[in-house]
Design a protein around this motif. Sequence first.
Motif, PDB file in Angstrom:
ATOM      1  N   ARG A  27       0.944  -1.347   0.060  1.00 13.21           N
ATOM      2  CA  ARG A  27       0.069  -0.154   0.008  1.00 13.21           C
ATOM      3  C   ARG A  27       0.873   1.325  -0.069  1.00 13.21           C
ATOM      4  O   ARG A  27       0.299   2.324  -0.420  1.00 13.21           O
ATOM      5  CB  ARG A  27      -1.066   0.073   1.036  1.00 13.21           C
ATOM      6  CG  ARG A  27      -1.828  -1.097   1.227  1.00 13.21           C
ATOM      7  CD  ARG A  27      -2.640  -1.232   2.617  1.00 13.21           C
ATOM      8  NE  ARG A  27      -1.645  -1.270   3.651  1.00 13.21           N
ATOM      9  CZ  ARG A  27      -1.623  -0.979   4.967  1.00 13.21           C
ATOM     10  NH1 ARG A  27      -3.110  -0.536   5.440  1.00 13.21           N
ATOM     11  NH2 ARG A  27      -0.799  -1.193   5.904  1.00 13.21           N
ATOM     12  N   HIS A  28       1.982   1.226   0.730  1.00 15.18           N
ATOM     13  CA  HIS A  28       2.984   2.358   0.677  1.00 15.18           C
ATOM     14  C   HIS A  28       4.230   1.828   0.197  1.00 15.18           C
ATOM     15  O   HIS A  28       5.028   1.454   1.209  1.00 15.18           O
ATOM     16  CB  HIS A  28       2.927   2.896   2.136  1.00 15.18           C
ATOM     17  CG  HIS A  28       1.395   3.137   2.442  1.00 15.18           C
ATOM     18  ND1 HIS A  28       0.633   2.442   3.288  1.00 15.18           N
ATOM     19  CD2 HIS A  28       0.704   4.447   2.246  1.00 15.18           C
ATOM     20  CE1 HIS A  28      -0.348   3.002   3.493  1.00 15.18           C
ATOM     21  NE2 HIS A  28      -0.586   4.125   2.886  1.00 15.18           N
ATOM     22  N   LEU A  29       4.761   1.962  -0.776  1.00 16.47           N
ATOM     23  CA  LEU A  29       6.132   1.672  -1.170  1.00 16.47           C
ATOM     24  C   LEU A  29       6.963   2.738  -0.636  1.00 16.47           C
ATOM     25  O   LEU A  29       8.435   2.671  -0.394  1.00 16.47           O
ATOM     26  CB  LEU A  29       6.397   2.045  -2.758  1.00 16.47           C
ATOM     27  CG  LEU A  29       5.372   0.836  -3.366  1.00 16.47           C
ATOM     28  CD1 LEU A  29       5.799   0.677  -4.857  1.00 16.47           C
ATOM     29  CD2 LEU A  29       5.525  -0.520  -2.967  1.00 16.47           C
ATOM     30  N   SER A  30       6.790   4.020  -0.163  1.00 18.17           N
ATOM     31  CA  SER A  30       7.654   5.069   0.239  1.00 18.17           C
ATOM     32  C   SER A  30       7.812   5.049   1.639  1.00 18.17           C
ATOM     33  O   SER A  30       7.672   4.083   2.188  1.00 18.17           O
ATOM     34  CB  SER A  30       7.028   6.511  -0.428  1.00 18.17           C
ATOM     35  OG  SER A  30       7.911   7.329  -0.254  1.00 18.17           O
ATOM     36  N   ALA A  31       8.525   6.179   2.253  1.00 20.46           N
ATOM     37  CA  ALA A  31       8.541   6.291   3.650  1.00 20.46           C
ATOM     38  C   ALA A  31       7.420   6.537   4.503  1.00 20.46           C
ATOM     39  O   ALA A  31       7.398   7.735   4.906  1.00 20.46           O
ATOM     40  CB  ALA A  31       9.802   7.210   3.972  1.00 20.46           C
ATOM     41  N   LEU A  32       6.668   5.662   4.681  1.00 19.53           N
ATOM     42  CA  LEU A  32       5.206   5.911   5.331  1.00 19.53           C
ATOM     43  C   LEU A  32       5.644   6.135   6.808  1.00 19.53           C
ATOM     44  O   LEU A  32       6.230   5.462   7.437  1.00 19.53           O
ATOM     45  CB  LEU A  32       4.365   4.615   5.283  1.00 19.53           C
ATOM     46  CG  LEU A  32       3.250   4.620   6.309  1.00 19.53           C
ATOM     47  CD1 LEU A  32       2.006   5.545   5.786  1.00 19.53           C
ATOM     48  CD2 LEU A  32       2.544   3.183   6.280  1.00 19.53           C
ATOM     49  N   GLY A  33       5.006   7.323   7.281  1.00 16.20           N
ATOM     50  CA  GLY A  33       5.171   7.862   8.375  1.00 16.20           C
ATOM     51  C   GLY A  33       6.370   8.879   8.557  1.00 16.20           C
ATOM     52  O   GLY A  33       6.584   9.653   9.651  1.00 16.20           O
ATOM     53  N   CYS A  34       7.131   9.279   7.486  1.00 19.30           N
ATOM     54  CA  CYS A  34       8.108  10.084   7.694  1.00 19.30           C
ATOM     55  C   CYS A  34       7.814  11.402   7.113  1.00 19.30           C
ATOM     56  O   CYS A  34       7.284  11.656   5.930  1.00 19.30           O
ATOM     57  CB  CYS A  34       9.378   9.866   6.755  1.00 19.30           C
ATOM     58  SG  CYS A  34      10.657  10.762   6.575  1.00 19.30           S
ATOM     59  N   THR A  35       7.774  12.420   8.185  1.00 18.88           N
ATOM     60  CA  THR A  35       7.135  13.641   7.575  1.00 18.88           C
ATOM     61  C   THR A  35       8.262  14.812   7.449  1.00 18.88           C
ATOM     62  O   THR A  35       7.946  15.861   7.648  1.00 18.88           O
ATOM     63  CB  THR A  35       6.136  14.408   8.603  1.00 18.88           C
ATOM     64  OG1 THR A  35       6.774  14.382  10.048  1.00 18.88           O
ATOM     65  CG2 THR A  35       4.804  13.434   8.686  1.00 18.88           C
ATOM     66  N   ALA A  36       9.540  14.419   7.810  1.00 19.48           N
ATOM     67  CA  ALA A  36      10.744  15.312   7.779  1.00 19.48           C
ATOM     68  C   ALA A  36      10.660  15.905   6.241  1.00 19.48           C
ATOM     69  O   ALA A  36      10.660  15.434   5.255  1.00 19.48           O
ATOM     70  CB  ALA A  36      11.898  14.458   7.854  1.00 19.48           C
ATOM     71  N   ASP A  37      10.858  17.338   6.423  1.00 21.77           N
ATOM     72  CA  ASP A  37      11.123  18.123   5.207  1.00 21.77           C
ATOM     73  C   ASP A  37      12.210  17.708   4.201  1.00 21.77           C
ATOM     74  O   ASP A  37      12.642  18.059   3.198  1.00 21.77           O
ATOM     75  CB  ASP A  37      11.130  19.559   5.622  1.00 21.77           C
ATOM     76  CG  ASP A  37      10.017  20.228   6.051  1.00 21.77           C
ATOM     77  OD1 ASP A  37       8.990  19.580   5.775  1.00 21.77           O
ATOM     78  OD2 ASP A  37      10.058  21.200   6.935  1.00 21.77           O
ATOM     79  N   GLY A  38      13.342  17.187   5.288  1.00 26.24           N
ATOM     80  CA  GLY A  38      14.620  16.958   4.504  1.00 26.24           C
ATOM     81  C   GLY A  38      14.697  15.213   3.830  1.00 26.24           C
ATOM     82  O   GLY A  38      15.842  15.025   3.502  1.00 26.24           O
ATOM     83  N   ARG A  39      13.650  14.617   3.832  1.00 26.59           N
ATOM     84  CA  ARG A  39      13.795  13.341   3.746  1.00 26.59           C
ATOM     85  C   ARG A  39      14.133  13.143   1.969  1.00 26.59           C
ATOM     86  O   ARG A  39      13.890  14.103   1.148  1.00 26.59           O
ATOM     87  CB  ARG A  39      12.369  12.567   3.425  1.00 26.59           C
ATOM     88  CG  ARG A  39      11.152  13.284   2.681  1.00 26.59           C
ATOM     89  CD  ARG A  39       9.733  12.551   3.146  1.00 26.59           C
ATOM     90  NE  ARG A  39       9.785  11.180   2.169  1.00 26.59           N
ATOM     91  CZ  ARG A  39       8.970  10.469   2.257  1.00 26.59           C
ATOM     92  NH1 ARG A  39       7.782  10.812   3.098  1.00 26.59           N
ATOM     93  NH2 ARG A  39       8.680   9.384   1.428  1.00 26.59           N
ATOM     94  N   VAL A  40      14.987  12.280   1.639  1.00 26.05           N
ATOM     95  CA  VAL A  40      15.446  11.990   0.448  1.00 26.05           C
ATOM     96  C   VAL A  40      14.604  11.079  -0.173  1.00 26.05           C
ATOM     97  O   VAL A  40      14.644  10.599  -1.515  1.00 26.05           O
ATOM     98  CB  VAL A  40      17.002  11.503   0.448  1.00 26.05           C
ATOM     99  CG1 VAL A  40      17.819  12.419   1.207  1.00 26.05           C
ATOM    100  CG2 VAL A  40      17.063  10.133   1.213  1.00 26.05           C
ATOM    101  N   CYS A  41      13.712  10.449   0.411  1.00 23.42           N
ATOM    102  CA  CYS A  41      12.663   9.357  -0.540  1.00 23.42           C
ATOM    103  C   CYS A  41      11.545  10.105  -0.815  1.00 23.42           C
ATOM    104  O   CYS A  41      10.344   9.590  -0.686  1.00 23.42           O
ATOM    105  CB  CYS A  41      12.267   8.188   0.571  1.00 23.42           C
ATOM    106  SG  CYS A  41      13.764   7.335   0.980  1.00 23.42           S
ATOM    107  N   ALA A  42      11.398  11.063  -1.695  1.00 23.27           N
ATOM    108  CA  ALA A  42      10.571  11.948  -1.918  1.00 23.27           C
ATOM    109  C   ALA A  42       9.755  11.312  -3.416  1.00 23.27           C
ATOM    110  O   ALA A  42       8.785  11.385  -3.650  1.00 23.27           O
ATOM    111  CB  ALA A  42      10.590  13.502  -2.013  1.00 23.27           C
ATOM    112  N   ASN A  43      10.734  10.953  -4.311  1.00 22.59           N
ATOM    113  CA  ASN A  43      10.318  10.595  -5.572  1.00 22.59           C
ATOM    114  C   ASN A  43      11.070   9.329  -5.845  1.00 22.59           C
ATOM    115  O   ASN A  43      12.233   9.182  -5.749  1.00 22.59           O
ATOM    116  CB  ASN A  43      10.801  11.617  -6.545  1.00 22.59           C
ATOM    117  CG  ASN A  43      10.089  12.869  -6.266  1.00 22.59           C
ATOM    118  OD1 ASN A  43       9.105  13.322  -6.414  1.00 22.59           O
ATOM    119  ND2 ASN A  43      11.037  13.910  -5.811  1.00 22.59           N
TER     120      ASN A  43
END
Length: 211
Positions: free
Chosen positions: A171-187
């Motif tokens: 359901r969520h391939l990305s970083a589910l639960g990470c709300t950090a502005d600096g996350r590198v897993c955005a795209n």
Amino acid sequence: MDANQKKAMNGIIKETLENLEENGFNAAFVNDKAELINLIKSLVPEGAVTATGGSETLAETGITAYLKEKTEYIAERRDAYKAEYYLASANAVTMHGEIYEVDGRGNRVSAMLFGPDHVIVVAGINKIVLDLRAAVERVKTKAAPPNCLRLEKDTPCTKLGHCVSPYFDERHLSALGCTADGRVCANSVIFARQTVKGRITVIIVGEEYGY
């Protein structure tokens, strides 16, 4: 890696290269950094206009230094589309012949998708995984945390050592639960069967490089 591990790895590398070729990539294998640099020199002529995505692999193997010294290297990422050759690494390469890339701003995947006419992806054998499930998990547990530490990002994975959702979730391939502005897993982008055959060359190195 001992001799038996290397022999076992040869079959995995062979299958990966064959499937990359089947999917429309050019694919090559080199044993070590010295062979890699020689191949890059044959593919990217001196004086060519080049650009790169952020990559520890390119730095560790000496490719970045070569490009800056011998080519017209474009440092400004917004100008990467002007390059003749764009070089990057991969977050993972699947044995099915796919490249899995995860970006923060998207500059790297953007150029790889629809940028320069020649794209070269360099990946150590540590980047080879079985399938996309393993690719997602590799990023969450092995690639993103050290990259965020290197870039001094204030993200959960820099404290936990893994993503807040470290495993594959349909359901969520990305970083589910990470709300950090600096996350590198955005795209996230999956490079599968290519419509422009041979535009992207994938070089597998028989050593471990990058995250």
